[in-house]
Scaffold this active site. Structure first.
Site, mmCIF file in Angstrom:
data_model
loop_
_atom_site.group_PDB
_atom_site.id
_atom_site.type_symbol
_atom_site.label_atom_id
_atom_site.label_comp_id
_atom_site.label_asym_id
_atom_site.label_seq_id
_atom_site.Cartn_x
_atom_site.Cartn_y
_atom_site.Cartn_z
ATOM 1 N N ASP A 229 -6.694 -4.034 10.080
ATOM 2 C CA ASP A 229 -6.038 -2.746 9.855
ATOM 3 C C ASP A 229 -6.856 -1.629 10.482
ATOM 4 O O ASP A 229 -7.809 -1.137 9.873
ATOM 5 C CB ASP A 229 -5.838 -2.496 8.351
ATOM 6 C CG ASP A 229 -5.068 -1.199 8.108
ATOM 7 O OD1 ASP A 229 -4.492 -0.675 9.069
ATOM 8 O OD2 ASP A 229 -5.054 -0.727 6.954
ATOM 9 N N ASP B 104 -9.399 -3.387 1.759
ATOM 10 C CA ASP B 104 -9.511 -2.727 3.059
ATOM 11 C C ASP B 104 -10.926 -2.168 3.150
ATOM 12 O O ASP B 104 -11.376 -1.430 2.273
ATOM 13 C CB ASP B 104 -8.454 -1.619 3.151
ATOM 14 C CG ASP B 104 -8.443 -0.940 4.506
ATOM 15 O OD1 ASP B 104 -9.517 -0.501 4.963
ATOM 16 O OD2 ASP B 104 -7.363 -0.823 5.107
ATOM 17 N N ASP C 175 -12.324 6.947 6.107
ATOM 18 C CA ASP C 175 -11.416 5.832 6.392
ATOM 19 C C ASP C 175 -10.759 6.058 7.749
ATOM 20 O O ASP C 175 -9.566 6.304 7.855
ATOM 21 C CB ASP C 175 -10.362 5.785 5.267
ATOM 22 C CG ASP C 175 -9.373 4.650 5.438
ATOM 23 O OD1 ASP C 175 -9.698 3.683 6.139
ATOM 24 O OD2 ASP C 175 -8.276 4.739 4.863
ATOM 25 N N GLU D 153 -2.984 -2.950 -2.578
ATOM 26 C CA GLU D 153 -4.132 -2.347 -1.891
ATOM 27 C C GLU D 153 -4.483 -0.989 -2.496
ATOM 28 O O GLU D 153 -3.658 -0.084 -2.540
ATOM 29 C CB GLU D 153 -3.790 -2.186 -0.403
ATOM 30 C CG GLU D 153 -4.919 -1.595 0.437
ATOM 31 C CD GLU D 153 -4.539 -1.465 1.919
ATOM 32 O OE1 GLU D 153 -3.382 -1.757 2.279
ATOM 33 O OE2 GLU D 153 -5.406 -1.052 2.710
ATOM 34 N N HIS E 36 -11.746 1.496 2.370
ATOM 35 C CA HIS E 36 -11.226 2.114 1.152
ATOM 36 C C HIS E 36 -12.220 2.205 0.008
ATOM 37 O O HIS E 36 -11.825 2.264 -1.154
ATOM 38 C CB HIS E 36 -9.974 1.368 0.696
ATOM 39 C CG HIS E 36 -8.806 1.603 1.603
ATOM 40 N ND1 HIS E 36 -7.517 1.321 1.262
ATOM 41 C CD2 HIS E 36 -8.748 2.130 2.856
ATOM 42 C CE1 HIS E 36 -6.703 1.644 2.260
ATOM 43 N NE2 HIS E 36 -7.448 2.128 3.234
ATOM 44 N N HIS F 17 -8.094 -6.408 4.729
ATOM 45 C CA HIS F 17 -7.845 -5.521 5.860
ATOM 46 C C HIS F 17 -9.194 -5.255 6.504
ATOM 47 O O HIS F 17 -9.948 -4.398 6.046
ATOM 48 C CB HIS F 17 -7.187 -4.210 5.410
ATOM 49 C CG HIS F 17 -5.708 -4.310 5.301
ATOM 50 N ND1 HIS F 17 -4.894 -3.239 4.997
ATOM 51 C CD2 HIS F 17 -4.870 -5.373 5.490
ATOM 52 C CE1 HIS F 17 -3.630 -3.645 5.003
ATOM 53 N NE2 HIS F 17 -3.595 -4.932 5.281
ATOM 54 N N ASP G 122 -10.412 4.110 10.398
ATOM 55 C CA ASP G 122 -9.703 3.006 11.063
ATOM 56 C C ASP G 122 -10.112 2.821 12.519
ATOM 57 O O ASP G 122 -9.265 2.690 13.405
ATOM 58 C CB ASP G 122 -8.185 3.192 10.933
ATOM 59 C CG ASP G 122 -7.718 3.061 9.498
ATOM 60 O OD1 ASP G 122 -7.761 1.937 8.977
ATOM 61 O OD2 ASP G 122 -7.349 4.078 8.879
ATOM 62 N N TRP H 154 0.870 -1.178 0.000
ATOM 63 C CA TRP H 154 0.000 0.000 0.000
ATOM 64 C C TRP H 154 0.899 1.217 0.000
ATOM 65 O O TRP H 154 1.741 1.362 0.889
ATOM 66 C CB TRP H 154 -0.933 0.070 1.219
ATOM 67 C CG TRP H 154 -1.697 1.369 1.166
ATOM 68 C CD1 TRP H 154 -2.772 1.636 0.379
ATOM 69 C CD2 TRP H 154 -1.384 2.584 1.863
ATOM 70 N NE1 TRP H 154 -3.153 2.957 0.541
ATOM 71 C CE2 TRP H 154 -2.318 3.553 1.440
ATOM 72 C CE3 TRP H 154 -0.405 2.961 2.788
ATOM 73 C CZ2 TRP H 154 -2.313 4.876 1.915
ATOM 74 C CZ3 TRP H 154 -0.390 4.260 3.259
ATOM 75 C CH2 TRP H 154 -1.349 5.203 2.827
ATOM 76 N N LYS I 95 -6.984 2.536 -2.718
ATOM 77 C CA LYS I 95 -7.547 3.459 -1.743
ATOM 78 C C LYS I 95 -8.419 4.465 -2.461
ATOM 79 O O LYS I 95 -8.204 4.774 -3.625
ATOM 80 C CB LYS I 95 -6.402 4.165 -1.004
ATOM 81 C CG LYS I 95 -6.903 5.053 0.088
ATOM 82 C CD LYS I 95 -5.891 5.295 1.177
ATOM 83 C CE LYS I 95 -6.629 6.024 2.279
ATOM 84 N NZ LYS I 95 -5.955 6.172 3.501
HETATM 85 C C1 RNT Z 1 -3.882 2.993 4.520
HETATM 86 C C2 RNT Z 1 -3.915 1.522 4.278
HETATM 87 C C3 RNT Z 1 -2.731 0.756 4.781
HETATM 88 C C4 RNT Z 1 -2.270 1.219 6.148
HETATM 89 C C5 RNT Z 1 -1.246 0.338 6.793
HETATM 90 C C6 RNT Z 1 -0.573 1.019 7.933
HETATM 91 O O1 RNT Z 1 -5.008 3.603 4.106
HETATM 92 O O2 RNT Z 1 -5.091 0.996 4.776
HETATM 93 O O3 RNT Z 1 -3.017 -0.595 4.758
HETATM 94 O O4 RNT Z 1 -3.335 1.370 7.043
HETATM 95 O O5 RNT Z 1 -0.378 -0.128 5.861
HETATM 96 ZN ZN ZN Z 2 -5.284 -1.129 4.857
#
Ligand code: RNT
Ligand code: ZN
Length: 417
Positions: free
Chosen positions: A325, A258, A293, A225, A261, A285, A295, A186, A227
Site C-alpha cells: 500500500d 499498515d 503516513d 485496518e 499507521h 499493508h 506512502d 479501511w 489508522k
Molecule cells: C489509508 C489506508 C488504506 C488506503 C487504501 C487506498 O490510510 O492505508 O489502506 O491506502 O485503501
Molecule cells: Zn493501508
C-alpha cells in the site's frame, strides 16, 4: 550479468549458506510460494474510474505529478501486466471498489455489483492472478469526515450497503478464482479538532460493522485496518488501533497492519507474534512512512526486514497475507511497483536465509554477544546472489537490468498518454 555468472554466484552462495546449515533451495521454494498482493491504485494515484479527475478525499493524499498515469481500465491492466513481468513469482492484484468496469455509466457506491467486476475476474484468470478487494469510502459526495461512524443514519446506511456489496464481490472473486479474496475495510473517520462525543462515533462504527459482518461469505477473508490519523482529521480517529484490535479479536477477523499507521517509532513487526495468538490471520499493508503516513515506495529498510523476519521466525507465512500500500505519483509508477515488490521479496528471502537455528541456540543459552554478532554478519551473506538466481529461474530480469525495460515502456507507452 550473464545467466552463467548468476548460476555460478548462486552455487557459491549455496555453499556458503550450507556452512551455516541453511538450505538455499528450500528458501527459494518458500519464496516462490509468497504471493504478494499488488495494489492497483499505484497505477493512477488512487483515482479510480468513477471520476478520474475528481479530488482524492478521506484524509489520504498522493503527491507528485509524474506524467503517464493510467487513465482507464485498459491502461491499469496494461501497467500491471508490465510490472508483474519484471517481478519474479506469481502475485495477486488488490482492487478498490472505484475500479469497477462501469462502462461509462454512473454507478453509485451502493449499487456496485458483481457484474462491474466480472471483466476483472476474467482478466485475472487469463493472467493467472488472484484478486483481493477493498471497499472505498473516500472521494465521494457522501464521504464526509466519518463515513461508517457518521451521526447521520442515512449516511451510515449508505456505507453499510456499499461495504456489504464489496464483500459480496470479493466473495465471488474468491469463488471463481479458487482462492479466497482478502477484503480490506479501511474507512476514514475522524475529526480535525478536539472532539467530545468520542464514544458516540465509536459506538456508531461498531454498530455499522456488526451489520456488515452479520453477512457471512465463504470465500472472503476479512481484514479491518486502523489508522493513527488522516490529513485534516488529526485530533481524533474513530477506528483507532485499540478499536480494531478489540473488534477483530472479538469477531475473529484479521487486523490489517499498515506500516504507516502507527506512531513514528512504533514498529509493525512486533505486533505479529502478539496478534497471531488472538486473531486467525493477518493482512499486511507493506508501506514506507517518511515522517508521516506518506506512502512512499517500499524499500529494503530495517522495518521491512524485521517484519519479514518475524513472520518467517513465527512460522507464519501461511497466516500472513502480504499486500502493498503506497502511492507515489512523483516517479515512474510502474517502476514504483517493481521496486517495492522486489524489496518486499528480498526482505522475505533474507529472513528465509537467516541462521535462525543457531540464533535460537545462542538466545536460549544467554549468549547475547554471539546472537548479535551472527545477526550482524548474516546481513552481509550472499543473499543477493540467491535473489538474482530466483529472478532468472522465473524468467524475469536480475539486478538493475529492469531499469532499461521500464525506460523503454515509458518511451513507448506511458509518455504518450
Ligand atoms: C489509508 C489506508 C488504506 C488506503 C487504501 C487506498 O490510510 O492505508 O489502506 O491506502 O485503501
Ligand atoms: Zn493501508
Amino acid at each position: 550479468m550473464t545467466q552463467e555468472k548468476i548460476q555460478k554466484a548462486y552455487e557459491q552462495a549455496r555453499e556458503r549458506y550450507a556452512e551455516l546449515g541453511i538450505d538455499t533451495d528450500a528458501a527459494l521454494d518458500a519464496l516462490q510460494k509468497l504471493s504478494i498482493s499488488l495494489h492497483c491504485w499505484q497505477t493512477d494515484d488512487v483515482s479510480g474510474f468513477e471520476n478520474p479527475e475528481g479530488e482524492l478525499t478521506g484524509g489520504i493524499q498522493a503527491t507528485g505529478n509524474y506524467p503517464g498515469k493510467a487513465r482507464n481500465i485498459e491502461e491499469v491492466r496494461q501497467d500491471v501486466v508490465k510490472a508483474t513481468s519484471l517481478i519474479p513469482g506469481n502475485h495477486r492484484l488488490s482492487l478498490h471498489a472505484i475500479y469497477g468496469d462501469f462502462g461509462g455509466k454512473n454507478v453509485d457506491r451502493d449499487q456496485i455489483d458483481i457484474e462491474h467486476f466480472q471483466s476483472w475476474i476474467d482478466w485475472a484468470k487469463e493472467n493467472n492472478m488472484k484478486l483481493d478487494f477493498n471497499s472505498t469510502s473516500f472521494s465521494h459526495p457522501k464521504s464526509g469526515d466519518q463515513s461508517l461512524a457518521n451521526r447521520d443514519k442515512a449516511i451510515r446506511d449508505f456505507w453499510i450497503e456499499h461495504t456489504i456489496r464489496s464483500r459480496k464481490i470479493a466473495d465471488e472473486m474468491g469463488r471463481q478464482l479458487g482462492s479466497p479474496a482478502c477484503h480490506n475495510l479501511w474507512v476514514h473517520d475522524g475529526s480535525k479538532d478536539v472532539t467530545v462525543d468520542r464514544y458516540l462515533y465509536r459506538a456508531n462504527l461498531k454498530d455499522s460493522l456488526d451489520q456488515i459482518f452479520a453477512h457471512k461469505f465463504a470465500n472472503v477473508k476479512d481484514g479491518v485496518e486502523s489508522k493513527l490519523f488522516g490529513m485534516g482529521l488529526e485530533s481524533y480517529t474513530v477506528g483507532s488501533h485499540e478499536f480494531y484490535m478489540g473488534y477483530a479479536v472479538k469477531n475473529n477477523l484479521m487486523c490489517t497492519l499498515d506500516m504507516g499507521h502507527y506512531h513514528p517509532t512504533e514498529e509493525t513487526y512486533d505486533k505479529i507474534s502478539a496478534m497471531l495468538l488472538f486473531t486467525p490471520e493477518i493482512l499486511l499493508h507493506v508501506s514506507r512512512p517518511v515522517r508521516w503516513d506518506s506512502d512512499h515506495v517500499v524499500i529494503l529498510n530495517d522495518s521491512v526486514q524485521m517484519l519479514a523476519q518475524e513472520i518467517v521466525w513465527a512460522d507464519a507465512m501461511n497466516k500472513v497475507n502480504v499486500g502493498l500500500d503506497y502511492f507515489d505519483a512523483s516517479i515512474n509508477r510502474i517502476g514504483a511497483y517493481v521496486i517495492g515488490t522486489r524489496a518486499t521479496q528480498k526482505a522475505f528471502l533474507m529472513a528465509l536465509l537467516s541462521p535462525i537455528k543457531k540464533l535460537r541456540e545462542y538466545e536460549a543459552s544467554g549468549s547475547f554477544f554471539q546472537r548479535l554478532a551472527l545477526l550482524e554478519e548474516s546481513k552481509a551473506l550472499p543473499w543477493s546472489a540467491v535473489y538474482d538466481y530466483f529472478c532468472v529461474k522465473n524468467g524475469t530480469p536480475a539486478g538493475e537490468s529492469y531499469i532499461g525495460e521500464i525506460e523503454a515502456y515509458e518511451k513507448e507507452v506511458t509518455s504518450k498518454r
